[in-house]
Design an enzyme around this catalytic site. Sequence first.
Site, PDB file in Angstrom:
ATOM      1  N   SER A  46       9.250  48.541  12.915  1.00 56.41           N
ATOM      2  CA  SER A  46       9.617  49.961  12.256  1.00 56.41           C
ATOM      3  C   SER A  46       8.756  50.741  11.106  1.00 56.41           C
ATOM      4  O   SER A  46       8.823  51.815  10.752  1.00 56.41           O
ATOM      5  CB  SER A  46      10.411  50.059  12.085  1.00 56.41           C
ATOM      6  OG  SER A  46      11.203  49.393  14.033  1.00 56.41           O
ATOM      7  N   HIS A  50      14.106  48.116   4.758  1.00 64.19           N
ATOM      8  CA  HIS A  50      15.350  47.264   4.726  1.00 64.19           C
ATOM      9  C   HIS A  50      16.347  47.897   3.607  1.00 64.19           C
ATOM     10  O   HIS A  50      15.863  46.158   3.223  1.00 64.19           O
ATOM     11  CB  HIS A  50      15.981  46.681   5.941  1.00 64.19           C
ATOM     12  CG  HIS A  50      15.587  47.141   7.629  1.00 64.19           C
ATOM     13  ND1 HIS A  50      16.152  47.890   8.054  1.00 64.19           N
ATOM     14  CD2 HIS A  50      14.459  47.005   7.787  1.00 64.19           C
ATOM     15  CE1 HIS A  50      15.526  47.713   9.573  1.00 64.19           C
ATOM     16  NE2 HIS A  50      14.504  47.428   9.506  1.00 64.19           N
ATOM     17  N   VAL A 173      -4.037  26.608  17.331  1.00 67.32           N
ATOM     18  CA  VAL A 173      -3.709  25.359  17.138  1.00 67.32           C
ATOM     19  C   VAL A 173      -3.481  24.784  18.534  1.00 67.32           C
ATOM     20  O   VAL A 173      -2.224  25.169  18.772  1.00 67.32           O
ATOM     21  CB  VAL A 173      -2.426  25.324  15.771  1.00 67.32           C
ATOM     22  CG1 VAL A 173      -1.833  23.913  15.933  1.00 67.32           C
ATOM     23  CG2 VAL A 173      -2.484  25.597  14.492  1.00 67.32           C
ATOM     24  N   LYS A 250      19.902  46.632  15.408  1.00 65.18           N
ATOM     25  CA  LYS A 250      19.906  48.324  14.274  1.00 65.18           C
ATOM     26  C   LYS A 250      19.524  49.376  15.172  1.00 65.18           C
ATOM     27  O   LYS A 250      20.108  50.273  14.470  1.00 65.18           O
ATOM     28  CB  LYS A 250      19.031  48.098  13.271  1.00 65.18           C
ATOM     29  CG  LYS A 250      19.412  47.087  12.881  1.00 65.18           C
ATOM     30  CD  LYS A 250      19.091  47.265  11.101  1.00 65.18           C
ATOM     31  CE  LYS A 250      17.110  46.433  11.036  1.00 65.18           C
ATOM     32  NZ  LYS A 250      17.567  44.029  10.919  1.00 65.18           N
ATOM     33  N   ARG A 311       9.312  40.609  18.267  1.00 65.58           N
ATOM     34  CA  ARG A 311       9.863  40.307  17.453  1.00 65.58           C
ATOM     35  C   ARG A 311      10.462  39.101  17.840  1.00 65.58           C
ATOM     36  O   ARG A 311      10.751  38.836  18.581  1.00 65.58           O
ATOM     37  CB  ARG A 311      11.622  40.896  17.223  1.00 65.58           C
ATOM     38  CG  ARG A 311      11.554  42.689  17.213  1.00 65.58           C
ATOM     39  CD  ARG A 311      13.209  43.116  17.124  1.00 65.58           C
ATOM     40  NE  ARG A 311      13.704  44.099  17.857  1.00 65.58           N
ATOM     41  CZ  ARG A 311      13.421  44.993  18.275  1.00 65.58           C
ATOM     42  NH1 ARG A 311      13.453  44.410  19.367  1.00 65.58           N
ATOM     43  NH2 ARG A 311      14.048  46.542  18.479  1.00 65.58           N
ATOM     44  N   GLU A 337      12.759  37.705  12.346  1.00 67.99           N
ATOM     45  CA  GLU A 337      12.746  38.914  12.920  1.00 67.99           C
ATOM     46  C   GLU A 337      13.158  40.411  11.896  1.00 67.99           C
ATOM     47  O   GLU A 337      13.273  39.635  10.894  1.00 67.99           O
ATOM     48  CB  GLU A 337      13.798  39.170  14.360  1.00 67.99           C
ATOM     49  CG  GLU A 337      15.448  38.728  12.936  1.00 67.99           C
ATOM     50  CD  GLU A 337      16.605  38.560  14.325  1.00 67.99           C
ATOM     51  OE1 GLU A 337      16.164  39.016  15.511  1.00 67.99           O
ATOM     52  OE2 GLU A 337      16.993  37.889  14.370  1.00 67.99           O
ATOM     53  N   SER A 338      13.585  41.538  12.089  1.00 67.64           N
ATOM     54  CA  SER A 338      14.128  42.167  11.518  1.00 67.64           C
ATOM     55  C   SER A 338      14.697  42.132  10.395  1.00 67.64           C
ATOM     56  O   SER A 338      15.985  41.036  11.384  1.00 67.64           O
ATOM     57  CB  SER A 338      14.182  43.803  12.187  1.00 67.64           C
ATOM     58  OG  SER A 338      14.609  44.629  11.168  1.00 67.64           O
ATOM     59  N   CYS A 403     -10.423  63.529  11.987  1.00 68.77           N
ATOM     60  CA  CYS A 403      -8.838  63.466  12.570  1.00 68.77           C
ATOM     61  C   CYS A 403      -7.613  63.212  11.332  1.00 68.77           C
ATOM     62  O   CYS A 403      -7.320  63.636  10.846  1.00 68.77           O
ATOM     63  CB  CYS A 403      -8.275  63.227  13.278  1.00 68.77           C
ATOM     64  SG  CYS A 403      -8.561  63.581  15.382  1.00 68.77           S
ATOM     65  N   CYS A 438      -6.646  62.416  18.190  1.00 70.15           N
ATOM     66  CA  CYS A 438      -7.192  62.296  19.374  1.00 70.15           C
ATOM     67  C   CYS A 438      -8.066  60.802  19.446  1.00 70.15           C
ATOM     68  O   CYS A 438      -8.157  60.493  20.615  1.00 70.15           O
ATOM     69  CB  CYS A 438      -8.571  62.891  18.456  1.00 70.15           C
ATOM     70  SG  CYS A 438     -10.600  62.293  18.313  1.00 70.15           S
TER      71      CYS A 438
END
Lengths: 477, 425
Positions: A46, A50, A173, A250, A311, A337-338, A403, A438
């Site tokens: 995202s 946070h 690895v 969340k 995640r 993770e988040s 663009c 595009c």
Amino acid sequence: MIYDVVIIGAGVTGTLLARELTKYKLNICFIDKGPDAANAASRANSGIVHAGFDAKSGSLKAKLNVRGCKMMKRITEELCVGYRNIPSLVLCFSESDRAALNELYERGIKNGVPDLRIVERDELVKLEPNISDKAIAALYAPSAGIVSPYELCIAAGENAVQNGASYIFNYEVKSITENDGIYIVSDGNSNVSARYIVAACGIHCDDIAAMSGDLDFEIIPRKGEYMLFDKSCAGCVRNVLFPLPTKNGKGVLVAPTADGNLIIGPNANVSEKDDTETTACGLNEIYENAVKLVKTLPSLKNVITSFAGQRPTPSTGDFIIKFSAKYKKMLHIAGIESPGLASSPAVAEYAVQLLSQAGLILEPNIKFNPYRKKLIKIRELSDDEKQKYISKNPAYGKIICRCESITEGEIVDAIQRPMGATTIDGVKRRTRAGMGRCQGGFCMPRVTEILSRELKKDMSDIRKYGQDSILLYGKTK
Amino acid sequence: MEQRIKIAIIGGGPAGLAAALGAYESGIKAEDILIIERDSCLGGILNQCIHAGFGLHRFGEELTGPEYAERYIKKVREADIGFITDAMVLALNDNKDITYISPTTGIVHLKAEAVILAMGCRERTRGALNIPGTRPAGIYTAGTAQRFVNIEGYMPGKEVVILGSGDIGLIMARRMTLEGAKVKAVCELMPYSSGLARNIAQCLDDFQIPLMLSHTVVKIHGKERVTGVTIAEVDSSLKPIPDTYKYISCDTLMLSVGLIPENEVSKGADIEIDRVTNGAVVDNFRQTSKSGIFACGNVLHVHDLVDFVSMESELAGRSAAKYVTEGFSGENKSDTVPKGGVRYVVPQKYYGSSIDEKTEFFYRVGKNYRNVSLNVLADGTLILKKKLVRAAPGEMGNISLKGEALDKARKASNLVFTIEEGENV
């Protein structure tokens, strides 16, 4: 050569740690199985910094999130990365949800989140005019922000390389062994030796941990899908909007991105590792959930791309930052993770402390330069400044990506910089060429030509990203 | 750098070239015209359209894209009309102030007396369609693939599925086949093709490439390079029908799913945009809602044939010339109204008192028709009825008003264009 520290994984945790370690007189190398930094979770998330009210009080996650959020402004300035400090709002839609909102507030206060408060409907409408008519109150966290995750990751890698770190890409690895206090990492073809190892490999952390015999945690890959809207939709929201969190996380957010698009997502579904497919029902799900947060959401016609990321959810419920039981100088940084992105600068700092406690000698590197080599973004300059660059190098006057207004000069820079781009996606993530409405339709053939010219490779040898992501099958008849 | 010019033309493709010549032939001096082209050469997308089929209406002969472009480029060069290449317009406002950037000039602020928008269009992408699945290499819009094959000389794929039956997709089905690739299918979401009938015959039928109407791609497979797609039939509401899912292995998905006028620059000038065409709302002079700013070609509405782009753009050029020499008087403009089966009409407005002796209106219909009539009503009264043996969404139609019908149209405050079906036709 024996490196002082080898970092496995060039995600945002890995590259920020590499950079942190170049502050000391150490030989550092970061390696990744992909062709570039930001291959997996750091590429597709995202992009939210946070504030830190979500994580359980007293957890490592809570501590590092709040600290990382505080560090983000300075680090993004040093690294020339797009960051905006914009508030987040967790929306409450019914009186029965008040208790949950209050709980979140209390937790945030305990975690040390600054300036946190609950705002009522009157104020909420002023803060976010496009708020859903049904929202009655919200948790307001002005310390939150947005950042481009892959840009931060690449920038940190670049700066680490500028300060002397080495890197090896396309290196997967396969084994880690110990010989006389030296660790030998192998991909089956060549070895890399190190005194200390840090494993920061996202969803594959448990696979790497298994190589060191650490079987006490698991990583559950949870896929999240997103939709990105055209820049003309950026005005949809001013803040990062969340629903109240659930057991699953969340929830689906609606937020501006650091680069001026609008993003919605993610959902959260446990999936196979490395599954980054989007699904029809997943995309429907996020759209339907995002719609609930705002008065009006742009129609699907305005979506320029959709994508999914994974995640690395830890089986323990908290970030896992600890040494291997068997290899005493191998540090696992797992389950980031988040809010992993928000925490990443603090994770790097904390990991250095742990490495030092384990005996790594930290002698300051007086030549360390925290500032990433100046990045020229023609589109962001005044006309006079643009003129100055173009007269020095006319390639800064030649627009390749129409663009996003990205010039040939910027693309050549991206290829020639430390840890430079070698692929179409590498150029895209460093310059934004191909990220507009595009989606590379016009510029992709030109970027292929420029890569071919600069890297002295045939056009057919240029890849989209991975070794097998062939773009062209040789010449026509 | 500051510059002034009488007529600035944004875009040096077929529209911009014809507009420049239209202005020049109306008496504007060559040095008072400037074409601003973002590519390295004039000609626009025609340069990569090496197939024949251009010019039948305009020149009465069949030319390739580059040949067609060359006719106009030659005239522009002979007339010595000003142009700059590798120059991209960054901004335009309603005062007709243009900012452009190029390697040779740097940033230029150009003050124009009239502006002609001729930026063309771009292709819709996979992202805009939200096709689920992975994101590997091997997904190309037909135009991008065409550039690789015809300009760069490289093969973007070996086994191809094409989604969308727009003309570029059809042309590329043939092109890829001739280059040795296997085109496995062309899937079209709608129950009809959006391409020209002649292209379906010459590009698909002649090569036994199946055109699968009412089919779409529901999933893309492949980690790094496309390995296949899942296709499905769709129902009348265009939703995929679950039992019809079918996997086709391929290394390339080519998209020909529509063109979008490139009006990002126009938005800076706050020009009114038609929500159906995605182009500017114009009058019969091709003047937009902003005085002195004109639009023509694919940036105005997507055409099927370059011949009509040229004719429309010559008109826009003549109009801009008139605007900078005599000016337009402020007579009332009236509206054209698409109704019952007609999706849009261009121009959307017309000057009642200054329509030429013959005025052409372009339109598209929303579905396939056979043996219908296109009726034109002036303030509710039928003034013209044109029989159509067939009408298709993929084929732009045109209708001319002249003589008595035109006299009536001049006095009307609106002109309704509608399809009539049934026995009275």
